[in-house]
Design a protein around this motif. Sequence first.
Motif, PDB file in Angstrom:
ATOM      1  N   ASP A  65     -19.195  39.981  42.045  1.00 54.80           N
ATOM      2  CA  ASP A  65     -20.375  39.698  43.011  1.00 54.80           C
ATOM      3  C   ASP A  65     -21.223  41.112  42.768  1.00 54.80           C
ATOM      4  N   TRP A  66     -21.957  40.563  42.120  1.00 59.28           N
ATOM      5  CA  TRP A  66     -23.530  42.015  42.059  1.00 59.28           C
ATOM      6  C   TRP A  66     -24.675  42.014  42.929  1.00 59.28           C
ATOM      7  N   LEU A  67     -24.983  42.994  43.060  1.00 59.15           N
ATOM      8  CA  LEU A  67     -26.288  42.481  43.876  1.00 59.15           C
ATOM      9  C   LEU A  67     -26.949  42.019  43.855  1.00 59.15           C
ATOM     10  N   GLU A  68     -27.183  40.702  42.295  1.00 60.93           N
ATOM     11  CA  GLU A  68     -28.522  39.589  42.536  1.00 60.93           C
ATOM     12  C   GLU A  68     -27.632  38.555  42.514  1.00 60.93           C
ATOM     13  N   GLY A  69     -26.052  38.032  42.893  1.00 60.92           N
ATOM     14  CA  GLY A  69     -25.893  37.267  43.027  1.00 60.92           C
ATOM     15  C   GLY A  69     -24.688  37.210  42.346  1.00 60.92           C
ATOM     16  N   LYS A  70     -23.515  35.702  42.765  1.00 62.02           N
ATOM     17  CA  LYS A  70     -22.091  35.619  42.337  1.00 62.02           C
ATOM     18  C   LYS A  70     -21.653  34.820  41.356  1.00 62.02           C
ATOM     19  N   TRP A  71     -21.314  35.200  40.229  1.00 65.21           N
ATOM     20  CA  TRP A  71     -20.913  34.477  39.192  1.00 65.21           C
ATOM     21  C   TRP A  71     -18.916  34.572  39.101  1.00 65.21           C
ATOM     22  N   TRP A 159     -19.483  45.712  44.044  1.00 65.09           N
ATOM     23  CA  TRP A 159     -20.215  45.964  43.348  1.00 65.09           C
ATOM     24  C   TRP A 159     -21.323  46.616  44.188  1.00 65.09           C
ATOM     25  N   VAL A 160     -22.009  47.821  44.146  1.00 62.50           N
ATOM     26  CA  VAL A 160     -22.449  48.616  45.393  1.00 62.50           C
ATOM     27  C   VAL A 160     -23.669  49.639  45.194  1.00 62.50           C
ATOM     28  N   ILE A 161     -24.739  50.098  45.275  1.00 61.46           N
ATOM     29  CA  ILE A 161     -25.524  51.130  44.768  1.00 61.46           C
ATOM     30  C   ILE A 161     -26.025  52.380  46.062  1.00 61.46           C
ATOM     31  N   PRO A 162     -25.004  53.053  46.524  1.00 60.86           N
ATOM     32  CA  PRO A 162     -25.282  53.848  47.443  1.00 60.86           C
ATOM     33  C   PRO A 162     -26.563  54.392  47.363  1.00 60.86           C
ATOM     34  N   TYR A 163     -27.016  54.711  45.554  1.00 60.11           N
ATOM     35  CA  TYR A 163     -28.279  55.818  45.360  1.00 60.11           C
ATOM     36  C   TYR A 163     -28.864  55.160  43.960  1.00 60.11           C
ATOM     37  N   GLY A 164     -30.348  55.839  43.528  1.00 58.09           N
ATOM     38  CA  GLY A 164     -30.292  55.828  41.954  1.00 58.09           C
ATOM     39  C   GLY A 164     -31.349  57.498  42.082  1.00 58.09           C
TER      40      GLY A 164
END
Length: 247
Positions: A65-71, A159-164
């Motif tokens: 479950d990525w930010l760009e979609g699900k596989w 997966w989530v990205i709070p900041y970069g």
Amino acid sequence: MTIEEMDARIKTLEKKIKAQEKKLTTLEDIETIKRLQKAYNYYVEHMLGDAIIDCFSDSKDVVLDWLEGKWLGKEGVKKYFGRIASGGAPTGFSHQLMPTGGIITLSPDGKTAKGRWYAFGGIFTSVNGKAQGGSLTAGIYEMGYIKEKGVWKILSIKWVIPYGARIAEWTMPEDIGGRFVRGEAGAPQREGAGPRPPMPVPDIPLDKNDLRYVSGYIFPFHFKHPVTGKETSEGKRNARLKPLSVK
């Protein structure tokens, strides 16, 4: 002590032993899952596609479950990571995500587990010892794990990205190793700094063919794959590299 009292005491001890055995199994499972997670992140750092794919369950319930979609399913994992498994990742690519703060929760039956991790690190591609752009990324994993035939595997990743943070300039192995190969001691000093203490003479001189000075070098793992028990492919990847050329 009567026979009845002795029987009662034995039964009490047996219950305590079973409870301790269950606790021990739980602790062993948690440590095995942590090892699996950390190994997975080491493989992701250098995109060792086959090793990454082997970390996953064969279950149809597998989810990326990525930010760009699900596989979905093992085939979905192969679809996502298969391009790099076939050598599609650039030699100098690094996707370092260090797992920290792991909390593992086992299901009551001990057959599945959940995990939560922080993952922080640098992402960049180095070409000829120079990295243009890239980022530092802070992520959070919510993981699912499953025990198949006595072996823990990854069942799901959310997966989530709070900041970069975007990074314009990086120091690569060529920058660091090049100074040593040229005989320069340590990092450049700031203007006005006093004299640098002399570098101790090594017992064994550095090897100018040492691939640690080259971008894309994968520091060999001392451990075998936690699922397959086989050696991983960093040796083959390193064989593609050439020693640092310093003028």
